[in-house]
Structures are given as C-alpha cells and as structure tokens.
Design a protein around this motif. Sequence first.
Motif, PDB file in Angstrom:
ATOM      1  N   ALA A 131      -0.547  -6.649   2.764  1.00 47.26           N
ATOM      2  CA  ALA A 131      -0.236  -8.055   2.518  1.00 47.26           C
ATOM      3  C   ALA A 131       1.116  -8.210   1.834  1.00 47.26           C
ATOM      4  N   VAL A 132       1.447  -7.277   0.931  1.00 47.39           N
ATOM      5  CA  VAL A 132       2.748  -7.347   0.256  1.00 47.39           C
ATOM      6  C   VAL A 132       3.866  -7.181   1.284  1.00 47.39           C
ATOM      7  N   ILE A 133       3.695  -6.212   2.184  1.00 46.86           N
ATOM      8  CA  ILE A 133       4.721  -5.982   3.204  1.00 46.86           C
ATOM      9  C   ILE A 133       4.837  -7.188   4.130  1.00 46.86           C
ATOM     10  N   GLU A 134       3.694  -7.733   4.524  1.00 42.86           N
ATOM     11  CA  GLU A 134       3.697  -8.850   5.470  1.00 42.86           C
ATOM     12  C   GLU A 134       4.242 -10.135   4.855  1.00 42.86           C
ATOM     13  N   HIS A 135       3.815 -10.445   3.621  1.00 38.62           N
ATOM     14  CA  HIS A 135       4.130 -11.771   3.067  1.00 38.62           C
ATOM     15  C   HIS A 135       5.274 -11.783   2.060  1.00 38.62           C
ATOM     16  N   GLN A 136       5.693 -10.592   1.586  1.00 45.91           N
ATOM     17  CA  GLN A 136       6.785 -10.526   0.600  1.00 45.91           C
ATOM     18  C   GLN A 136       6.587 -11.505  -0.564  1.00 45.91           C
ATOM     19  N   PRO A 137       5.509 -11.370  -1.304  1.00 48.73           N
ATOM     20  CA  PRO A 137       5.248 -12.318  -2.397  1.00 48.73           C
ATOM     21  C   PRO A 137       6.078 -12.012  -3.640  1.00 48.73           C
ATOM     22  N   ASN A 138       6.124 -12.973  -4.555  1.00 51.23           N
ATOM     23  CA  ASN A 138       6.745 -12.734  -5.853  1.00 51.23           C
ATOM     24  C   ASN A 138       5.752 -12.063  -6.807  1.00 51.23           C
ATOM     25  N   ILE A 139       4.491 -12.494  -6.656  1.00 50.00           N
ATOM     26  CA  ILE A 139       3.463 -12.039  -7.595  1.00 50.00           C
ATOM     27  C   ILE A 139       2.212 -11.597  -6.827  1.00 50.00           C
ATOM     28  N   VAL A 140       1.567 -10.531  -7.331  1.00 48.26           N
ATOM     29  CA  VAL A 140       0.271 -10.120  -6.786  1.00 48.26           C
ATOM     30  C   VAL A 140      -0.775 -10.249  -7.892  1.00 48.26           C
ATOM     31  N   GLY A 141      -1.871 -10.956  -7.608  1.00 46.36           N
ATOM     32  CA  GLY A 141      -2.938 -11.136  -8.598  1.00 46.36           C
ATOM     33  C   GLY A 141      -4.185 -10.385  -8.173  1.00 46.36           C
ATOM     34  N   MET A 142      -4.796  -9.663  -9.129  1.00 50.66           N
ATOM     35  CA  MET A 142      -6.031  -8.936  -8.835  1.00 50.66           C
ATOM     36  C   MET A 142      -7.096  -9.332  -9.829  1.00 50.66           C
ATOM     37  N   SER A 143      -8.321  -9.513  -9.300  1.00 52.59           N
ATOM     38  CA  SER A 143      -9.413  -9.936 -10.147  1.00 52.59           C
ATOM     39  C   SER A 143     -10.586  -8.980 -10.009  1.00 52.59           C
ATOM     40  N   SER A 144     -11.297  -8.771 -11.108  1.00 49.68           N
ATOM     41  CA  SER A 144     -12.501  -7.951 -11.091  1.00 49.68           C
ATOM     42  C   SER A 144     -13.467  -8.462 -12.138  1.00 49.68           C
ATOM     43  N   LEU A 145     -14.721  -8.681 -11.738  1.00 52.10           N
ATOM     44  CA  LEU A 145     -15.709  -9.169 -12.709  1.00 52.10           C
ATOM     45  C   LEU A 145     -16.551  -8.038 -13.281  1.00 52.10           C
ATOM     46  N   LEU A 146     -16.559  -6.886 -12.596  1.00 50.68           N
ATOM     47  CA  LEU A 146     -17.455  -5.809 -12.995  1.00 50.68           C
ATOM     48  C   LEU A 146     -16.689  -4.687 -13.683  1.00 50.68           C
ATOM     49  N   THR A 147     -17.356  -4.043 -14.638  1.00 49.28           N
ATOM     50  CA  THR A 147     -16.717  -2.908 -15.291  1.00 49.28           C
ATOM     51  C   THR A 147     -16.534  -1.767 -14.299  1.00 49.28           C
ATOM     52  N   THR A 148     -17.436  -1.688 -13.313  1.00 50.76           N
ATOM     53  CA  THR A 148     -17.344  -0.607 -12.328  1.00 50.76           C
ATOM     54  C   THR A 148     -16.145  -0.794 -11.402  1.00 50.76           C
ATOM     55  N   THR A 149     -15.849  -2.042 -11.061  1.00 51.88           N
ATOM     56  CA  THR A 149     -14.761  -2.271 -10.109  1.00 51.88           C
ATOM     57  C   THR A 149     -13.421  -2.496 -10.809  1.00 51.88           C
ATOM     58  N   LYS A 177      -1.872   1.924  -8.192  1.00 50.69           N
ATOM     59  CA  LYS A 177      -1.383   3.251  -7.785  1.00 50.69           C
ATOM     60  C   LYS A 177      -1.038   3.281  -6.299  1.00 50.69           C
ATOM     61  N   GLN A 178      -1.897   2.598  -5.516  1.00 51.98           N
ATOM     62  CA  GLN A 178      -1.647   2.532  -4.076  1.00 51.98           C
ATOM     63  C   GLN A 178      -0.323   1.824  -3.793  1.00 51.98           C
ATOM     64  N   LEU A 179      -0.079   0.714  -4.503  1.00 52.89           N
ATOM     65  CA  LEU A 179       1.168  -0.031  -4.310  1.00 52.89           C
ATOM     66  C   LEU A 179       2.372   0.847  -4.671  1.00 52.89           C
ATOM     67  N   ILE A 180       2.193   1.653  -5.726  1.00 47.28           N
ATOM     68  CA  ILE A 180       3.275   2.565  -6.118  1.00 47.28           C
ATOM     69  C   ILE A 180       3.494   3.606  -5.017  1.00 47.28           C
ATOM     70  N   ALA A 181       2.396   4.216  -4.564  1.00 51.93           N
ATOM     71  CA  ALA A 181       2.485   5.263  -3.544  1.00 51.93           C
ATOM     72  C   ALA A 181       3.131   4.738  -2.263  1.00 51.93           C
ATOM     73  N   ASP A 182       2.852   3.475  -1.962  1.00 50.06           N
ATOM     74  CA  ASP A 182       3.404   2.895  -0.739  1.00 50.06           C
ATOM     75  C   ASP A 182       4.808   2.332  -0.944  1.00 50.06           C
ATOM     76  N   GLY A 183       5.323   2.493  -2.156  1.00 52.31           N
ATOM     77  CA  GLY A 183       6.705   2.113  -2.429  1.00 52.31           C
ATOM     78  C   GLY A 183       6.973   0.624  -2.500  1.00 52.31           C
ATOM     79  N   VAL A 184       5.941  -0.186  -2.762  1.00 52.78           N
ATOM     80  CA  VAL A 184       6.169  -1.642  -2.814  1.00 52.78           C
ATOM     81  C   VAL A 184       5.922  -2.228  -4.202  1.00 52.78           C
ATOM     82  N   ARG A 185       5.527  -1.352  -5.135  1.00 57.18           N
ATOM     83  CA  ARG A 185       5.181  -1.821  -6.481  1.00 57.18           C
ATOM     84  C   ARG A 185       6.296  -2.637  -7.137  1.00 57.18           C
TER      85      ARG A 185
END
Lengths: 266, 220
Positions: free
Chosen positions: B134-152, B161-169
């Motif tokens: 999605a970052v590559i496709e949409h070129q956003p300014n900001i990426v927001g991530m949400s998680s309600l569970l301690t497990t997730t 880490k994935q964004l870093i590995a893919d060079g888009v962080r």
Amino acid sequence: MLTIVGELINTSRPAVKEAVINRNKDAIIDLAIRQAEAGATYIDVNCGNMINNEEETMEWLVNTIQSAVEVPLCIDSPSAAALDVGLGLSRYGRPMINSISDEEERFDTVLPLIKKYNAKIVVLCMDSTGMPVTADDRMKVVRQLHKKLNQAGVADDDMYFDPLVKPISSVGTAGIEVLETIRKIKSDYPNVHFMCGLSNISYGLPNRAILNRLFVVQTMTLGMDGYVLDPTNNKTMADIVTAKALLGKDNYCGGYIKAHRSGLLG
Amino acid sequence: MATLQDVSQCVLEGDLDGIKDLVQDLINEGVDPILIINEGLIGGMNIVAPLFKSGEMFVPEVMESADTMNEGMKLVKPLITDEDVPSKGKIIIGTVNGDLHDIGKNLLVMMLESRGYTVIDLGVDVKEEAFTKAVIEHQPNIVGMSSLLTTTMMKIESTIKQLIADGVRDQVKIIVGGAPVTQEFADDVGADGYSDDASTAVELCDRMMEEQCKLQELGV
C-alpha cells in the motif's frame, strides 16, 4: 444459577499493574476477598498486558489469590502458555478459560487445555473472518463452534457463549443484535450457558452506568446467565438479585429478601 | 440567503435533512465549491473535533456530523476534479495482522477524513506485506497501525520491520495506537508517533504534516 465472574484482578487496571510489579500481595488478596464476599462465583485473572513476563505474573497472581480465597478461577489470557500456567495451578473447583474462538490458531491451542484441565470454557462468537455484526453472523459462528466443541467431547453445560457486546455508540443496533443472539442460542442449544462483559455496550456515551445496568436486566430477561463484572458494585448486584426474583428464578424471593436485609438494595 | 456559516452549523448539529438544501443553495448562488468544502463542511467538523475531545460531544453525534458532512460532499464533489479537492495529506491506516478490532480505527478514519485528509483504510487483519504494498502504491505521508490485543501488538513491530526490509520505511511517518499500546512501546518499536485517542491522533497527524511542509520549504 447465575455465574458472576469478578473482573477486578486485571493488570490493564493501573492499580493492579502497580500491585503486580511491586509484588504487593495484600492488594491482590484484598481484591480477591472483596469480590468473593460480594458474590463472585469465579475470580478472573488477567495479566495479558504483562507481555514480557505474563507466565511468571500469572503464577504469582494465582498463588496469591488462592492463599486467601477458595473460589474457582477464570483464567483469562490471549496466550495459551499463560493459560496453561494458570490452569495448572488452579486448586478450587473446576477452572474456567476465557476464551476460545473460531480463529484457527486460537481454537487449536485452547482446545487441548480444556481437555487437559477439565475446564469450563467461554466461547467467543468470533472467527477469523472478522467481527460479527448481526445475530445471524454470530449464530453462524455459534453453530460451528458448538459442533466442533461437541465433537471434541465438551459438554453443553460447560460452554459459556459470549455473544460479543459492542458499543451502541458506533453501531446503533449493537444491543438488539446481542439480545437476538441470546434468544436464538437459548432456543437452539437450551443447555449451554452464557458469559459476557457488558461495559462495552456503553463505550463512547455519557452516564455509562445506567446503560450497563439496564443492559444487565435486558440480557437476563432473554436468558443470559453469566457476567464478567465488578461484583463490588452494589447497584449492579442489586439489579441482578432483583431481576432474578422478577424472572421467577429466586425461590420464595429468598435472595431478594436476603439482599434487602443485608442493605444491598439501599 | 444561505451562508458558509449555516453549512458548518448544520454539520455541527448533524442535520442530515437540512444539509442538502443548504449546500445546493450555495452552489446555485455560485459560491466556490472549494470554499463550501473547506469553510462550510470541513469547517463544521473543525468545530466538532474539539467539542468531542473535551467530552461535550459524544461518538454518535460525531458520526452524525460526519455523515452530514459527507451528504454535502456528494453534491459538491461532482463540480470539481480530483486534483481540485484539497487534501491535507495522505494517510494509510489498518489494524495489524491477526487483529480484527476496528471500532477505534474506524473512528479515527472518520475524523481524519473530516479534517480534510485522504485516507486509505486497509481494514482489519492487515498482513505486514500488505502495508508495504500500500505504501508503494499510494505513496502516503503517514502510515497508521492499530492493535487492540496484547498478542497482536507485536505485529506492529514486525510490520515496521517489514517496511524497513522493503526499503520504504523512511518515506513515511508511522503512528501507532490501540488499547494496549503506550508511548513507551511506540518508542521501543521505532514508531514516529503515538496517541491514546482519535482526537489527539488527528492533532498528531496535523503536527507531522506541518513539520513535513516546513522541511520541504527548507529544501530538505
């Protein structure tokens, strides 16, 4: 018979987290005793946000609680390993697990624990396709989970279905869909039980207490027989005792009269 | 004669029936559609936001106001091209891998849109690679991530880490939130921002966009 799971021993409450970090036994024991005296039939133990040492915390909490009260425990965790630790230490009565769902990994890791500890199980009406919206969405999951648990040898009497209460502030029909789900489960599976946390219903709205209290009465009317709540809240407990009498589940109104004499009814 | 102030008042009151006539009147009077959006419709939501934050307005009222704004938008949008639509910035948002909770996220999406942001909502249970895509496709300014569970919650870390590995962080600012998430956690996993409710998350995005604009002016 109503099942009241006392919810206060949860490390997402700042005071409990502090007590856990300082290994303050007295604070935890006080919560356990007050909930047991207020009528909790189970005491919930949840330290799911202690992500670095949940299992160790679970062990300490369970042992601390059981040094003071002999109420069965509801072991509440997103981690199967932490559930295993808590269940293994539970000494009084049959423990309860909160919870299993039809999300594949969750189901596969929790089912063996039900068998291993002969535990009662809270069954969340949710699968990996997402949060249910309507009663029909929920019933699809209920049927699937009931079938799978039944095939695994879990008795209806040991299943406590949680219809998944969501805020009416974000979806206006969230309350009525839960009521409809209770009605359907009750008619299709008359021998199973229910369990739910109510306070979600009022999220995002002012004066939450009145919404929570009325929803207890509404759900009880449809047949809900288990709640995760704060049993030291006299108003909620007074509502439950009174609703029970009105629904004809209180012989000679004995519970109601006793509550009156103890001052619970105000 | 209808005024822009009437429109924002109408949004504030969540008057779904009234908004159409009002906006149509302004269009008929020849008022600039961009002005209707910015000062009328979004202007109304700009009054709503602080009232929600201070506890004077409640979730259903905010939703009603946002729906009212969107009713008005439907009339104005056909009159302008996509390029004309003023956007404060582009934000990608999603609930992380393994987590299905979206009430808070949806509230934030609504509030960001009403603030004038372009929001791409990836939904729930969003895999790490899907954020990259999605970052590559949409070129956003900001990426927001949400998680309600301690497990997730840990999936926030693996997604970063994935964004870093893919060079888009480094192309984006990352903001995180959800019940178990804390500022400390956000710092640990290398997010750029954290907020504990939807209103402050919008303010956080505003600050980040202002910073980006300043940097751009400086030619950095």
